[in-house]
Design an enzyme around this catalytic site. Structure first.
Site, PDB file in Angstrom:
ATOM      1  CG  HIS B 190      -2.324  -0.475   1.025  1.00 33.42           C
ATOM      2  ND1 HIS B 190      -3.165   0.235   0.133  1.00 33.42           N
ATOM      3  CD2 HIS B 190      -2.943  -1.407   1.235  1.00 33.42           C
ATOM      4  CE1 HIS B 190      -4.116  -0.301   0.299  1.00 33.42           C
ATOM      5  NE2 HIS B 190      -4.117  -1.363   0.645  1.00 33.42           N
ATOM      6  NE  ARG B 297       7.743  -9.659 -21.938  1.00 30.34           N
ATOM      7  CZ  ARG B 297       7.847  -8.470 -21.512  1.00 30.34           C
ATOM      8  NH1 ARG B 297       6.854  -7.832 -20.942  1.00 30.34           N
ATOM      9  NH2 ARG B 297       8.949  -7.602 -21.596  1.00 30.34           N
ATOM     10  NE  ARG B 333       6.923 -13.154 -26.693  1.00 29.13           N
ATOM     11  CZ  ARG B 333       7.722 -13.142 -25.696  1.00 29.13           C
ATOM     12  NH1 ARG B 333       8.822 -12.702 -26.097  1.00 29.13           N
ATOM     13  NH2 ARG B 333       7.304 -13.159 -24.400  1.00 29.13           N
ATOM     14  CG  ASN B 454      15.818  -8.530 -23.207  1.00 32.83           C
ATOM     15  OD1 ASN B 454      16.605  -7.493 -23.599  1.00 32.83           O
ATOM     16  ND2 ASN B 454      14.827  -8.621 -22.208  1.00 32.83           N
ATOM     17  CG  ASP B 455      15.445 -14.671 -25.357  1.00 32.04           C
ATOM     18  OD1 ASP B 455      16.190 -14.980 -24.185  1.00 32.04           O
ATOM     19  OD2 ASP B 455      14.274 -14.888 -25.650  1.00 32.04           O
ATOM     20  NE  ARG B 465      17.221 -12.618 -21.328  1.00 33.44           N
ATOM     21  CZ  ARG B 465      15.870 -12.661 -21.477  1.00 33.44           C
ATOM     22  NH1 ARG B 465      15.176 -12.160 -20.577  1.00 33.44           N
ATOM     23  NH2 ARG B 465      15.263 -13.688 -22.015  1.00 33.44           N
ATOM     24  CB  CYS B 502      10.231  -5.638 -28.633  1.00 33.58           C
ATOM     25  SG  CYS B 502      10.570  -7.300 -28.890  1.00 33.58           S
TER      26      CYS B 502
END
Lengths: 85, 540
Positions: B190, B297, B333, B454-455, B465, B502
């Protein structure tokens, strides 16, 4: 006693804001309203029991007992499946 | 002076006098009551609930009047909990069993709070605080400790506490709070959410380090970095003051870029889009200035469930994001899950190298029960907006053709059923070195490319990674990765298809100029990075 099944449509499941709105809706009816999700069962008018009750896509049963049971079940099923509030 | 580290929960820096808040805890004096007192004790409980309800309603009303809907909603939820019929029934039953009402209400509250607190879901765990907050209030009202919450600071201060109950945070006057520093809490608790919505810096989760802050007269905090300094020396105070000004300036300047269309100075138009993990993030992304979704995603629909999501459920989720973005493009994707995550109803043999394993399009092509409903849902949802689709983990044109063939078959099926569909452009995610090397052939068949840096980095440099020791292999600026991206852009240009990025690199200030130099025309990133990216593009 009236009961019917509904698939939870809310992105966030039944907790947070949808739970809060669900309780307000349930309180508009005099009947006892209970919800069943697998092994969990709770009073639809109880925030403590509804706070983390279901996830999106869960099949739950809405069960009501009382003079306006039919209307209560219809309203709650519609609310739970709609995913909009 | 002592430096402490926590979680940066709400951005900005502040320095000011510490205002220490001790969490209210009701001690149970008496456990049992005499039989003759039962009715009177039940009445006492009911009166206490009434008091708490009135207090909350009044505070809620004040917040609504001030237009603070978010904080008012929280108090409204607390009010409903105080009024819970099951709570009343269970407490009354215990009191009839000769338990004191304060002990009963705390016990019932614990019964509800504990499973929430133990939940792995951070959101749920934070709800335990809500339950305990209300219960403590009722218990205090029963014993006559009153329901007054946090004493308000008399001068603008940094609030330091082990934990802040939601209703306490909700009632703090905005003008008296410079920042929050707490021992407990996560990014979704919170105090963090409220701090962000109030635009007040916060550092949470300090743990035992909080002691130093509790004893301090002055506290400085940096909510971007999660840093706290107890009793800072004059130099540090000046430093934090400067950081604060600098951040405020930066933010004000960046705000101007939120809703502009980004053009480079030589007139190239670059689309800046958001990466989303679920439809519920759409609104926030639009607020940051997203011009579309470069990566949606779809995994979230499939995780932690007993059954695969139905076509209908997927249709709803994809339609929701399509509608939210209207004419702006949203790239979905298809499912990218492997042996590292479990899918219900799919026989996934254990794997030694899940990231080199049966995942992404490899799995989708072989499990029609998984891929079919997803493709149908996408085609149907496309009727409500500008949807595009791309396939993950593709290594050659054969795979792409097979996947596209399945999409076409589903479309024919839906048309035969008379179900409305919409047009869907079909692209490829370039995230394996093989796809980049084969980009020239893929470009003949795909409508667009999206480079998943990233990949692509992880596979090109053969560096996991998640491995801390391999940090230096995580940059997309490695010459080998840059070369693969260059080949991809060249192939795209030759065939006249757009190339987007992306991965994380899309939002990194140092990478943006290099990506644009390669010919990339769309950048998709975490939504909060969008204004900064637009500013950088405009300066190139």
């Amino acid at each position: 006693m009236v009961e019917r099944e509904a698939i939870v449509g809310f992105e966030e499941g039944i907790h947070g804001r949808p739970a809060s709105d669900l309780i307000k809706l349930a309180k508009q009816y005099n009947s006892q309203v209970r919800m069943i999700n697998g092994k969990k069962e709770g009073n639809a008018k109880s925030p403590l029991q509804m706070v983390a009750f279901a996830r999106k896509g869960d099949a739950i049963v809405v069960r009501a007992d009382g003079e306006d049971a039919e209307e209560a079940v219809e309203a709650l099923v519609r609310f739970v499946s709609a995913g909009e509030h | 002076m002592r430096e402490l580290t926590g979680l940066g929960a709400s951005e900005g820096a502040a320095v000011g006098p510490a205002f220490v808040h001790e969490t209210r805890r009701s001690e149970v004096g008496r456990k049992i009551i005499p039989k003759t007192a039962v009715e009177a004790e039940i009445e006492r409980f009911q009166r206490a609930v009434g008091e708490v309800r009135d207090d909350l309603a009044e505070a809620e009303g004040r917040l609504r009047e001030a237009g603070d809907e978010e904080r008012a909603d929280i108090l409204d939820f607390h009010l409903q909990m105080a009024d819970d019929p099951e709570l009343a029934a269970e407490v009354e039953e215990r009191v009839r069993g000769l338990e004191s009402p304060e002990s009963a209400v705390l016990a019932v509250g614990d019964k509800y709070a504990e499973p929430l607190a133990n939940s792995e879901d951070e959101y749920m765990a934070a709800r335990a605080d809500d339950v305990r907050d209300v219960i403590q209030r009722i218990a205090a009202a029963i014993t006559g400790e009153g329901t007054a919450g946090l004493n308000a600071p008399q001068e603008p201060s940094v609030i330091v506490a082990r934990n802040l109950a939601p209703s306490e945070t909700a009632q703090l006057p905005r003008s008296m709070v410079l920042g929050f520093v707490t021992a407990e809490g996560s990014l979704t608790s919170h105090v963090s959410i409220m701090a962000r919505s109030m635009g007040i810096p916060a550092v949470v989760g300090l743990g035992p380090d909080i002691e130093a802050a509790l004893e301090a007269r002055t506290v400085a905090l940096d909510g971007d970095e999660g840093r706290v300094v107890a009793d800072p020396d004059p130099e540090t105070i000046a430093f934090f003051g400067n950081v604060r000004l600098q951040r405020e300036e930066e933010r004000a300047e960046l705000d101007e870029y939120r809703h502009v269309e980004a053009h480079t100075r030589d007139g190239r138009r670059i689309e800046v889009a958001a990466n989303l993990g679920s439809a519920s993030e759409a609104e926030e992304a639009l607020g940051w200035g997203a011009e579309g979704v470069g990566l949606f995603r779809t995994e979230f629909l499939f995780m932690e469930r007993a059954q695969l999501p139905s076509e209908e459920e997927q249709y709803e989720a994809y339609s929701a994001v399509a509608r939210a973005f209207g004419p702006r493009p949203v790239i979905l994707r298809t499912l990218d899950v492997g042996g590292d995550k479990c899918l219900p109803g799919v026989d996934q043999p254990p794997e030694e190298n899940p990231f080199l394993g049966w995942r992404g399009i490899r799995m989708s092509l072989e499990v029609p029960a998984l891929f079919g409903p997803q493709l149908r849902a996408i085609l149907r949802a496309a009727a409500h907006g500008n949807l595009k689709v791309m396939f993950p983990m593709v290594v050659d044109a054969g795979e792409f053709r097979a996947a596209k063939g399945m999409l076409d078959a589903r479309r024919e099926e839906l048309e035969a059923e008379g179900v409305p569909t919409g047009p869907v452009e079909v692209g490829v995610m370039i995230e394996t070195p093989a796809a980049a090397l084969g980009a020239a052939e893929l470009a003949r068949e795909a409508a667009f490319f999206s480079i998943g840096t990233n990949d692509l980095v992880q596979y090109t440099l053969a560096a996991d990674r998640g491995n801390e020791k391999l940090r230096r292999f995580q940059g997309a600026d490695h010459p080998a990765v840059m070369e693969l991206m260059r080949m991809t852009c060249e192939a795209g240009e030759e065939r006249g298809i757009p190339v987007g990025v992306c991965g994380e690199a899309a939002g990194e200030p140092a990478m943006i100029p290099r990506l644009l130099a390669l010919g990339v025309t769309e950048l998709s990133m975490g939504a909060p990075s969008i204004p900064r990216a637009k500013k950088i593009i405009s300066s190139l």
